[in-house]
Enzyme design. Structure first.
Site, PDB file in Angstrom:
ATOM      1  N   ARG A 232       0.766  -1.026  -0.034  1.00 30.12           N
ATOM      2  CA  ARG A 232      -0.258   0.121   0.082  1.00 30.12           C
ATOM      3  C   ARG A 232       1.023   1.345  -0.043  1.00 30.12           C
ATOM      4  NH1 ARG A 232      -3.686  -2.578  -1.312  1.00 30.12           N
ATOM      5  NH2 ARG A 232      -5.668  -2.945  -0.262  1.00 30.12           N
ATOM      6  N   GLU A 261      -4.341   7.523  -4.823  1.00 30.81           N
ATOM      7  CA  GLU A 261      -4.784   6.901  -6.018  1.00 30.81           C
ATOM      8  C   GLU A 261      -5.967   7.198  -6.378  1.00 30.81           C
ATOM      9  OE1 GLU A 261      -4.140   2.622  -5.546  1.00 30.81           O
ATOM     10  OE2 GLU A 261      -2.388   2.993  -4.566  1.00 30.81           O
ATOM     11  N   HIS A 279      -1.511   0.178  -9.703  1.00 33.66           N
ATOM     12  CA  HIS A 279      -2.291  -0.754  -8.718  1.00 33.66           C
ATOM     13  C   HIS A 279      -2.852  -1.901  -9.505  1.00 33.66           C
ATOM     14  CE1 HIS A 279      -4.441  -0.742  -4.592  1.00 33.66           C
ATOM     15  NE2 HIS A 279      -4.137  -2.218  -4.895  1.00 33.66           N
TER      16      HIS A 279
HETATM   17  C1  8YV Z   1      -7.243  -4.724  -5.597  1.00 30.50           C
HETATM   18  C2  8YV Z   1      -5.671  -5.175  -3.527  1.00 30.50           C
HETATM   19  O1  8YV Z   1      -6.536  -3.447  -6.076  1.00 30.50           O
HETATM   20  O2  8YV Z   1      -6.443  -6.959  -2.494  1.00 30.50           O
HETATM   21  C3  8YV Z   1      -5.990  -5.931  -2.307  1.00 30.50           C
HETATM   22  O3  8YV Z   1      -5.837  -5.425  -1.344  1.00 30.50           O
HETATM   23  O4  8YV Z   1      -5.222  -4.036  -3.497  1.00 30.50           O
HETATM   24  C4  8YV Z   1      -6.105  -5.562  -4.985  1.00 30.50           C
HETATM   25  O5  8YV Z   1      -6.292  -6.954  -5.009  1.00 30.50           O
HETATM   26  C5  8YV Z   1      -8.615  -4.284  -5.365  1.00 30.50           C
HETATM   27  O6  8YV Z   1      -9.004  -4.580  -4.090  1.00 30.50           O
HETATM   28  C6  8YV Z   1      -9.513  -4.629  -6.349  1.00 30.50           C
HETATM   29  O7  8YV Z   1      -9.865  -3.428  -6.603  1.00 30.50           O
END
Ligand code: 8YV
Length: 319
Positions: A232, A261, A279
């Site tokens: 993150r 983001e 991302h």
């Molecule tokens: C995705 C993520 O960007 O799983 C996560 O924590 O950061 C990613 O897999 C997201 O959640 C899908 O939009």
């Protein structure tokens, strides 16, 4: 057929939205210009909120939904959900662990190779017709180098396994030392950074303070060091990283995640010593299908009164 009501924070991929719309009466917060009116309308009825890793659910949203019982997230990272507040309200949380581990780890290795071997930079020169005229500087070797992993969870371990095949010497920092791995442990991220060529951040952001990877860690990593982040953006002290990259106080960075983001700091664009992704680490057809399936299974479990399939409970001990 009676359809249960589902409040969706951000839009999922269209095929997932279509499937959800067939099975539930959907209310999509991202589609409305009058969020307050939509929330006021659904508040007396909505028991389940569907979100994703980036959008999460803050305390204000949770409090706007007095009947809320479960937050279902499409993603493994739950840091954007106010977990303490959810726990206080007795609201359960599900996420999508395991299914994205391999793709995120692959992406971490790909980013490490991309920045070390300058793959996007070379691609840009070839596309610009500059092969033969531009100089292609020599790059840095990755295999056999020292890799430091911040956060030896599922993704960190999958990165380590892959890096072993590159003959990398692996060390890690985590809140605890694990007895089941032979990698060197360091009690702080700075101590780890001092001993490695590449530092990869794989930690869950709800487990590490905001900006924890900052000045002290970058100083320890040094002017030849390379940073990779597939976790993150919040874990990094971004203004400091921008300055260190500009001043070449670290060699380079390959980033999939940022503060704010998708409207990231414009200064990223002009740095030559970075590889920037949007991302995308879990964004394969295979993984996203598996994540969507877990979301569906958790929703079916909530509404069917069955045990949740992948309930996140990591925060409950602290609550
Ligand atoms: C995705 C993520 O960007 O799983 C996560 O924590 O950061 C990613 O897999 C997201 O959640 C899908 O939009």
């Amino acid at each position: 057929m009676h359809k249960e009501e589902l409040l969706v924070v951000s839009r999922y991929p269209e095929s997932d939205m279509a499937w959800l719309a067939q099975h539930y009466t959907l209310h999509v917060l991202a589609d409305t210009t009058d969020r307050a009116a939509l929330l006021a309308d659904v508040a007396p009825r909505v028991r389940v909120l569907a979100t994703n890793g980036e959008s999460g659910a803050d305390a204000t949203l949770i409090d706007a939904l007095p009947k809320l019982e479960v937050i279902v997230s499409y993603g493994v990272g739950v840091d954007a959900i106010d977990l303490a507040h959810a726990a206080r309200r007795g609201i359960r949380v599900t996420n999508t662990p395991e299914v994205l581990t391999g793709d995120v780890a692959d992406f971490g290795i790909a980013l490490m190779l991309a920045i070390a071997r300058q793959i996007p930079q070379n691609d840009a020169l070839v596309r610009a017709g500059q092969w033969g005229t531009a100089s292609f500087p020599l790059t840095t070797r990755m295999f056999g180098k020292r890799l430091g992993i911040v956060g030896l969870g599922r993704v960190g371990r999958a990165v380590a396994r892959r890096a072993e095949a590159f003959d990398m010497k692996i060390a890690y920092h985590d809140r605890i030392r694990f007895e089941d791995v032979a990698y060197d442990y360091h009690p702080s991220a700075a101590a780890l950074a001092r001993e490695v060529d590449f530092l990869m951040v794989c930690a869950a952001a709800d487990q590490i303070p905001r900006g924890a990877i900052g000045l002290e860690v970058f100083d320890a990593l040094g002017p030849e060091g390379i940073l990779v982040n597939v976790a993150r953006g919040s874990i990094i002290d971004e203004p400091v990283l921008l300055a260190y990259l500009r001043e070449r106080r670290i060699r380079g960075a390959a980033l999939d995640v940022y503060w704010n983001e998708p409207a990231i700091d414009l200064r990223w664009r002009s740095l030559p010593n970075v590889v920037l992704q949007a991302h995308r680490a879990s964004a394969t057809v295979e993984t996203r299908a598996a994540m969507a399936q877990l979301v569906r299974d958790n929703l079916a479990a909530c509404f069917g009164g069955r045990p949740l399939v992948t309930e996140f409970t990591g925060h409950l001990a602290k609550a």
